[in-house]
Design a protein around this motif. Structure first.
Motif, mmCIF file in Angstrom:
data_model
loop_
_atom_site.group_PDB
_atom_site.id
_atom_site.type_symbol
_atom_site.label_atom_id
_atom_site.label_comp_id
_atom_site.label_asym_id
_atom_site.label_seq_id
_atom_site.Cartn_x
_atom_site.Cartn_y
_atom_site.Cartn_z
ATOM 1 N N MET A 69 -28.235 90.291 45.977
ATOM 2 C CA MET A 69 -29.232 89.235 46.140
ATOM 3 C C MET A 69 -30.615 89.815 46.424
ATOM 4 S SD MET A 69 -27.233 86.225 48.159
ATOM 5 C CE MET A 69 -25.743 85.491 47.456
ATOM 6 N N GLY A 70 -31.601 89.277 45.734
ATOM 7 C CA GLY A 70 -32.955 89.777 45.879
ATOM 8 C C GLY A 70 -33.590 89.876 44.508
ATOM 9 N N VAL A 71 -34.876 89.570 44.440
ATOM 10 C CA VAL A 71 -35.599 89.652 43.177
ATOM 11 C C VAL A 71 -36.774 90.592 43.372
ATOM 12 C CG1 VAL A 71 -36.995 88.384 41.508
ATOM 13 C CG2 VAL A 71 -34.920 87.340 42.454
ATOM 14 N N PHE A 72 -36.751 91.702 42.618
ATOM 15 C CA PHE A 72 -37.856 92.670 42.736
ATOM 16 C C PHE A 72 -37.899 93.483 41.450
ATOM 17 C CE2 PHE A 72 -33.962 94.242 44.665
ATOM 18 C CZ PHE A 72 -33.742 95.399 43.955
#
Lengths: 316, 321
Positions: B310-313
């Motif tokens: 999970m995480g957007v980068f």
């Protein structure tokens, strides 16, 4: 819950360390009001020589105070936030806010990550930067912490996380919240691996970060006077309808309540961390995996610095 | 029904009219009129509930007549036996926990519980738990794991309680420990967000293998009002913040944070508790069944992976190897 406490004046007053400062600038101490000469402050590691007040410092400044000189090698410096929600508040779009913070701090996001040695012991380290959007944790900070934990496991290093944060980053919504679960879940693996985790709390260490990795250290050290708490003071005041007792949510109060191990003045932080690591280093024979030798050069009495780890450039 | 939300009002007025007409209606003409009104009501319901704004969903999620954890306990399980206390400080009525059967399967149920009236809300602090609530939840989840019982958690809280005592007793530590320990429980965990998923206070019982949300529930890092008061400097801008935060069930499914959205009866779960609970029961059955054969190690590894990704980068990969 207030995740982000804005202290404009405080930010301006303590912005100076590490950044270009005109010679002879005076800074007023937030603690005692004394006017302090820049050079004196720097000599005292950004603490007030009169009252002991600890000024907030940028991540790279803190790094310089904590790790062995020349031992730091940055990792994952390329990570940059996306804009998963297409977030826009009253004043600006999230990407613009990021850009402004990047220009202001010279950082890509609110933390700096890498490997280093402290007292000669190999560590994986992430240091948060309060000057980047209040040190808020979004996907990038969560990922930096996650990768530090994995690096500690893969390379048999101690984990050191330094908090300076108002909590989760609202602009990434639920994704920020999930960084709490992501980092805490990985810490379960670290525990199973018998690797030490030192959590260092600086001013402020609050909300979503305190409610995840920052509270999970094998040893938790806090700088004197730092704000350490879950809910914002304003919210609590609203809830209970009265003023908060003096010293509430300060490190000393939290120590008394049993949630940090030690209050450590900045001048002693490197020594205390070194000393702590020495115990774990010896008991694990160089952070060795059970039944394995240490992957690092393990001496019962290790050299003062750089033991077994390649020194990297203190990159910028 | 006395309490309705602004946007529900037209529907309720029409429904009232139908009721009145039905009470006195006689003959073919009245029946035709009734039929016509019912068609109108149906159309109106579809229009209103198909196009809810995020803030209207927030209002539905907080609806005072919405089914709460214990309502689902009553409808979905049998043999419920509540267990109390964290064994250190006290019992927290803001979190209910206990044993129950889902069909023939013994499960541990943990839920945040709001109150129906002022008196009960005082006791349950509107579903905002103290540290001892989270510690009770963890204690019983660990008990469940020891006895190979799957865990069902029902999330419905504005957030962890922001009180003096809560801070003194380590609210942050209690939540943090739950996040870490839930990650290594060796039994299936299914979470359903039934109302408000308020930030860390919600997440502290929601690190699960499968996370589902009811159609009109919300899940957010901060309340829209809290966000508005910080970023808009005006707590009344909640509706704007609700939009920006992407906190609806549909949003969270799109962001791949939750695994499924459970449809509610038209008009919302509060219009038909039993029907809402039936949907939840079916979903629990299905997901617990799917998880029941997974070996312990794989279960824990998968759960970790669920959160790990999970995480957007973007990764510029400029860092030295």
């Amino acid at each position: 819950m207030s995740w982000l406490k804005r202290e404009r004046a405080g930010i301006k007053g303590t912005k100076t360390p590490g950044v270009e400062v005109p010679e002879g600038l005076w800074t007023k101490c937030d603690g005692c009001g004394e006017a302090l000469f820049q050079k004196v402050l720097e000599e005292h590691l950004w603490t007030c020589p009169h009252c002991g007040h600890h000024f907030r410092v940028p991540a790279r400044t803190y790094l310089g105070l904590l790790v062995d000189e020349g031992s730091f090698s940055e990792r994952d410096a390329g990570l940059q936030a996306g804009d998963p929600l297409g977030f826009r508040d009253a004043r600006m779009r999230y990407p613009d806010r990021l850009k402004a913070a990047q220009q202001e701090t010279g950082l890509k996001d609110a933390a700096v990550s890498g490997v280093a040695t402290i007292g000669g012991k190999p560590v994986a380290i992430t240091i948060m930067d309060f000057f980047f959007m209040g040190g808020s944790m979004g996907s990038v900070v969560g990922e930096l912490v996650a990768r530090s934990i994995e690096r500690a496991i893969d390379e048999r290093r101690a984990l050191v996380l330094v908090s300076a944060t108002g909590g989760a980053r609202m602009q990434e919504g639920i994704l920020s919240l999930m960084q709490m679960a992501k980092t805490s879940a990985l810490l379960a693996r670290l525990q199973d691996q018998r690797l030490p985790f030192l959590s260092i709390l600086t001013d402020p260490s609050t909300a979503g970060v305190l409610a995840s990795y920052a509270s999970l250290g094998d040893v938790i050290l806090a700088e004197p006077g730092s704000l350490v708490g879950f809910a914002g003071a304003r919210v609590i005041r609203q809830t209970i309808g009265e003023d908060l007792p003096p010293g509430f949510q300060r490190a000393e109060f939290v120590l008394e309540k049993g949630f940090v191990d030690r209050i450590v003045p900045r001048q002693r932080m490197r020594d205390e961390v070194s000393q702590l690591l020495e115990f774990f280093w010896r008991s694990t024979r160089g952070f060795a995996r059970d039944g394995d030798g240490s992957p690092h050069a393990f001496h019962p009495h290790p050299p003062a610095a750089g033991g077994g780890v390649q020194a990297g450039p203190g990159s910028r | 029904m006395s309490a309705w939300l602004d946007f529900e009002k037209p529907v309720f007025e029409l429904e009232q009219k139908i009721e009145e007409l039905r009470a006195q209606a006689q003959g073919r003409e009245a029946a035709a009129q009734l039929g016509e009104l019912e068609r109108q009501a149906e159309t109106l319901r579809r229009e209103i509930y198909a196009n809810l704004t995020p803030y209207q969903r927030v209002q539905l999620a907080r609806h005072p007549k919405r089914p709460y954890a214990l309502d689902y306990v009553e409808h979905c399980f049998h043999g419920w036996l509540e267990l109390h206390g964290d064994r250190h400080f006290g019992d927290d009525p803001a979190i209910v926990a206990g044993l129950a059967f889902l069909d023939e399967r013994p499960v541990m149920v943990i839920g945040q519980q709001k109150g129906r009236d002022t008196k009960e809300n005082l006791l349950r602090r509107f579903g905002m738990a103290n540290p001892e609530g989270y510690r009770k939840a963890l204690r019983l989840m660990q008990t469940a794991a020891r006895f190979r019982m799957p865990i069902v958690t029902l999330v419905d809280t504005p957030g962890a309680y922001p009180g003096l005592g809560a801070e003194e007793r380590g609210q942050a530590e209690a939540i943090a420990v739950n996040l870490r320990e839930m990650a290594r429980l060796t039994v299936p965990i299914v979470t359903v967000v039934i109302g408000e998923g308020g930030s860390g206070g919600a997440l502290a019982i929601a690190v699960a293998d499968t996370v589902l949300m009811l159609e009109n529930s919300i899940y957010s890092v901060i309340s829209p009002e809290g966000c508005a008061s910080i970023l808009w400097r005006d707590g009344k801008k909640g509706p704007l913040a609700a939009e920006a935060l992407k906190l609806t069930a549909a949003d969270l499914e799109r962001l791949e944070i939750v695994d499924g959205v459970l449809p509610e009866p038209i008009g919302g779960a509060h219009r038909d508790h039993a029907a809402a609970a039936a949907t939840v029961r079916q979903a629990l059955r299905r997901h617990l069944e799917a998880l029941s054969g997974v070996p312990e190690e794989e279960l824990v590894a998968r759960r970790l992976q669920r959160y790990r990704r999970m995480g957007v980068f973007r990764d510029g990969a400029e860092s030295p190897a």
